[in-house]
Structure formats: C-alpha cells, structure tokens
Write an enzyme that holds these catalytic residues in place. Structure first.
Site, mmCIF file in Angstrom:
data_model
loop_
_atom_site.group_PDB
_atom_site.id
_atom_site.type_symbol
_atom_site.label_atom_id
_atom_site.label_comp_id
_atom_site.label_asym_id
_atom_site.label_seq_id
_atom_site.Cartn_x
_atom_site.Cartn_y
_atom_site.Cartn_z
ATOM 1 N N HIS A 33 0.832 -1.210 0.000
ATOM 2 C CA HIS A 33 0.000 0.000 0.000
ATOM 3 C C HIS A 33 0.868 1.263 0.000
ATOM 4 O O HIS A 33 0.503 2.286 0.578
ATOM 5 C CB HIS A 33 -0.982 0.003 1.179
ATOM 6 C CG HIS A 33 -2.108 -0.978 0.971
ATOM 7 N ND1 HIS A 33 -3.194 -0.705 0.182
ATOM 8 C CD2 HIS A 33 -2.270 -2.249 1.405
ATOM 9 C CE1 HIS A 33 -4.005 -1.758 0.168
ATOM 10 N NE2 HIS A 33 -3.466 -2.716 0.894
ATOM 11 N N THR A 34 2.001 1.155 -0.633
ATOM 12 C CA THR A 34 2.879 2.319 -0.786
ATOM 13 C C THR A 34 2.864 2.827 -2.224
ATOM 14 O O THR A 34 3.199 3.986 -2.468
ATOM 15 C CB THR A 34 4.335 1.947 -0.432
ATOM 16 O OG1 THR A 34 4.635 0.704 -1.073
ATOM 17 C CG2 THR A 34 4.527 1.786 1.060
ATOM 18 N N SER A 125 -5.373 -10.148 -11.911
ATOM 19 C CA SER A 125 -5.918 -9.122 -12.813
ATOM 20 C C SER A 125 -4.822 -8.467 -13.646
ATOM 21 O O SER A 125 -4.992 -8.277 -14.853
ATOM 22 C CB SER A 125 -6.725 -8.079 -12.050
ATOM 23 O OG SER A 125 -6.164 -7.829 -10.797
ATOM 24 N N ASP A 169 1.502 -3.823 -9.646
ATOM 25 C CA ASP A 169 1.185 -5.138 -10.205
ATOM 26 C C ASP A 169 1.472 -5.210 -11.702
ATOM 27 O O ASP A 169 2.068 -6.173 -12.190
ATOM 28 C CB ASP A 169 -0.288 -5.485 -9.936
ATOM 29 C CG ASP A 169 -0.605 -5.469 -8.451
ATOM 30 O OD1 ASP A 169 0.343 -5.427 -7.642
ATOM 31 O OD2 ASP A 169 -1.802 -5.485 -8.100
HETATM 32 C C1 GLA Z 1 -3.203 -4.193 -4.974
HETATM 33 C C2 GLA Z 1 -2.991 -3.060 -5.981
HETATM 34 C C3 GLA Z 1 -1.546 -2.569 -5.964
HETATM 35 C C4 GLA Z 1 -1.061 -2.276 -4.550
HETATM 36 C C5 GLA Z 1 -1.406 -3.430 -3.599
HETATM 37 C C6 GLA Z 1 -1.090 -3.101 -2.175
HETATM 38 O O1 GLA Z 1 -2.505 -5.326 -5.385
HETATM 39 O O2 GLA Z 1 -3.332 -3.480 -7.274
HETATM 40 O O3 GLA Z 1 -1.426 -1.448 -6.793
HETATM 41 O O4 GLA Z 1 -1.573 -1.074 -4.084
HETATM 42 O O5 GLA Z 1 -2.765 -3.797 -3.689
HETATM 43 O O6 GLA Z 1 0.274 -2.928 -1.987
#
Ligand code: GLA
Length: 383
Positions: A33-34, A125, A169
């Site tokens: 979550h950064t 995804s 991701d």
């Molecule tokens: C999901 C989001 C990413 C990231 C993570 C948490 O996977 O798609 O962009 O924010 O959560 O780190």
C-alpha cells in the site's frame, strides 16, 4: 500446457494460426500500500501465468474464450463497452485504453487460460491485463514500451474496472526477471532488479483460501484517507505531494494534528516506505534475519494501522512465525484475504509447509494452497 497444445486448443474453437502471449502474477515481498503514495515496493513475478492465444478478425468484435470459466464472451469494440463486473472487464478495459491511445483494433479471437489463483492477492488481474495488452497490440502488429503498457493497464483498472490501484502489479508483471525481485520507485518508475540468493532461502506463499468482498471499496477508501493525510500535513509541509515526501521524523512532529484514522493510515505508509528501503540494505548485506523482521513489522502495521488484514491472514502469519525456520511472515497484496508470503530457510521448507498446512486446516477447516515460486520472467510472447 505448452505452446503447441495451447495453439491446438485455440484451433478447436477458432480459425487462424494464433500468436501466444503470457504474463505472470506476482508476490510482493515488502512495500504494501505504498505504490499509490509514490513510494517503494519490492515484488517478484511468480511462475504462474495468464496465457492468451490471439488471431485478428475484421469485424471489430473480440471473441474471448476463457478456459478457466468455460465461457465465451463477445465484446463489440464499437459499442462503447462499460464494466460488467466480470472477468472480461480486464480485456475490455485494455481494449478501451488502447483505442483511446489511438490504436484502432480490428477485432480478434482470443483463448485465455490462467494458472494464477484468482482473488488470492497474487495479481491475476494484472496478469490478464498485461497478456491481453500484448495480445491486442499484436493484432495490429504493434508493440509498446513495457512501462507504457503497465501504465495503460493501471489506467484500464482505474477507469474501466473502477479499482484505484497503483502501478506495482502491472509493472512487475511486465518487468519481472528470472531469479530477481524488483525494487521500484513508484514516483519515478526507476527500478532495480535485485538478484535473490535462492540457495538457502525460499519465499513460501500460503493461500488462506478466503477473499472478503469489501476488498475494492476499502482499497479506494484507504487511498482517499492517504490523500486526506497529505492535504492536512501540507499546512506544516507545503511542498509535499504524496506521503512519500514525509519522513517518519517529520510525521511524528505533526501527527497529533491528524484525525485518528488518518494518522494510522499515514503512519503505516510512511513507516512501510522506510522498511522497504531498509530491506534493500538488509538484502545487500545478506542480512536475512533483518529482512524477515522487516516483513514481520510490515504485517503488524498492515494489521493494526492500515487495517487491511483479516483473521485468516493473521492466523496464517501467527502459525508461520511459530515455526523455527521462518524468518518473517506477512500478508501480501491488497489484503482482506488472499495470501501470506513467508521467508523460510530452505532446509526447513518441507517441515514448514506440512506443519502450517495442518495447523491452519485444524483451526479453520480450510485446506490452504501453498506455493513455492522462483522469481520468474515478465510478460512475453511464447515462440
Ligand atoms: C493491490 C494493488 C496494488 C497495490 C497493492 C497493495 O494489489 O493493485 O497497486 O496497491 O494492492 O500494496
């Protein structure tokens, strides 16, 4: 399934000699979550892929067959498609952003198969978006720089699917390298491929087998709370643009001015950025104990301050940490279910897997899937 078998499968459903592309899922080792706070992440691509065979047609329609879902979907590129809350949204979303970039797509037959576990926090995804992006571009003989493709995938997810995700991701799904994890600065997109000394350690991924539905609404909420934190702290630090710009020392000076929830969210992100930087130093000096401790603190902060864990993830982490050969354990990905990632000494992996599997099942009656993946190659064409 190898390329030849996959093409055969395609030919059972569609005409034409297809090209085949694939893109991997990922596990994030630290830096959670950064990414949407302009911060740092450290994921690796895993050896689970979404594979797409594709052959262009001329009718501006995408005929997409999913092997996993045993379903055939048609998308009319001229019909202004919108989200259907369906797996095909990721493909439709990619088509949509590519067309908005000026790529006029002809239509295509597509066969999709994936072994990335869905809803497990391993980024099925992004694997679908990135493989679909390469496949769609191939229908007009085009390619894009991987960074651009990743950014378009993020845009598809933000604007079409409605999930305000960061760039991690899609970036790792395109840029992953065998035997390497990837340290990414999500502001500049500068990155470093870091060799993982896999001889004496393994990253073991444990699936809690639960996915709590509040995932995407809570995700968007966290993101808004972070933005609120930035706005409020600008009163003292007018130059900050994102939580990335605030150090822990600066934060401590002003945290009492923030509402409770916002303070907690900011504390997680700011401390997680520092942990991610420290984890690089730890790896560089081969200090795996330290790396493991940082993973542990990351989880605790996600659980207590960011509040994106759940009882199954906490249990899986707790059971893992009780094991001698486990140097660190944390949830990975967005949270609210899905997987944990565990740093485990290679010589105790078998024991770890067996024990954890038994004890988690005993407590929850759920039999966890456990994966040991080597760092793998990012999106590419199968030739
Ligand atoms: C999901 C989001 C990413 C990231 C993570 C948490 O996977 O798609 O962009 O924010 O959560 O780190």
């Amino acid at each position: 399934m190898d390329r030849k078998q996959f093409v055969k499968k395609f030919e059972q459903h569609f005409a034409g000699k297809p090209r085949v592309f694939r893109a991997p899922g990922r596990v994030n080792l630290i830096g959670e979550h950064t990414d949407y706070n302009d911060g740092f992440v450290f994921p690796m691509a895993i050896s689970f892929y979404t594979t797409i065979a594709v052959f262009p047609t001329r009718d501006r329609k995408l005929y997409i067959r999913s092997e996993n879902m045993n379903e055939l979907i048609a998308i009319d590129l001229d019909a202004n498609a919108t989200r259907r809350n369906h797996w095909s949204d990721y493909v439709a979303g990619m088509a949509n952003v590519l067309e908005a970039e000026g790529f006029r797509l002809p239509g295509a037959s597509m066969l999709i198969d994936s072994d990335v576990p869905v809803g497990s926090g391993l980024s099925s995804s992004a694997a679908l978006e990135m493989s679909a992006g390469l496949a769609l571009l191939s229908t007009i003989g085009s390619e894009l720089a991987l960074e651009k493709l990743a950014l378009l995938g993020q845009k598809a997810e933000n604007q079409f699917v409605g999930m305000n995700c960061g760039i991690m991701d899609q970036f790792i799904s395109t840029h992953g390298k065998e035997n390497h994890a990837l340290f990414l600065d999500c502001r500049t997109l500068d990155y470093e491929l870091v060799p993982l000394q896999a001889d004496d350690i393994r990253f073991v991924i444990c699936n809690t087998m639960v996915k709590h539905e509040l995932g995407s609404s809570e995700y968007n909420k966290r993101r808004a709370e972070c933005e609120q934190g930035v706005t409020l702290m600008r009163a003292d630090y007018p130059d900050i643009k994102a939580l990335r710009d605030v150090s822990l020392v600066q934060f401590k000076k002003v945290q009492h001015k923030l509402p409770d929830i916002v303070r907690k969210r900011c504390r997680h992100v700011i401390s997680e950025n520092e942990r991610t930087l420290q984890s690089m130093t730890a790896l560089n000096s081969n200090d795996l104990e330290k790396f493991g401790q940082l993973m542990n603190s990351s989880h605790d902060s996600l659980r207590d301050d960011y509040q994106v864990s759940c009882k199954e993830l906490d249990l899986m982490v707790e059971l893992a940490r009780a094991h001698d050969g486990c140097l660190g354990a944390r949830m990975t990905g967005g949270g609210f279910g899905g997987c944990t990632v565990n740093l485990v000494l290679a010589n105790s992996v078998d024991h770890f897997v067996e024990n954890l599997s038994k004890s988690y099942e005993k407590e929850t009656t759920l039999k966890p899937d456990i994966y040991i993946s080597v760092p793998s190659e990012g999106a590419h064409e199968l030739i």
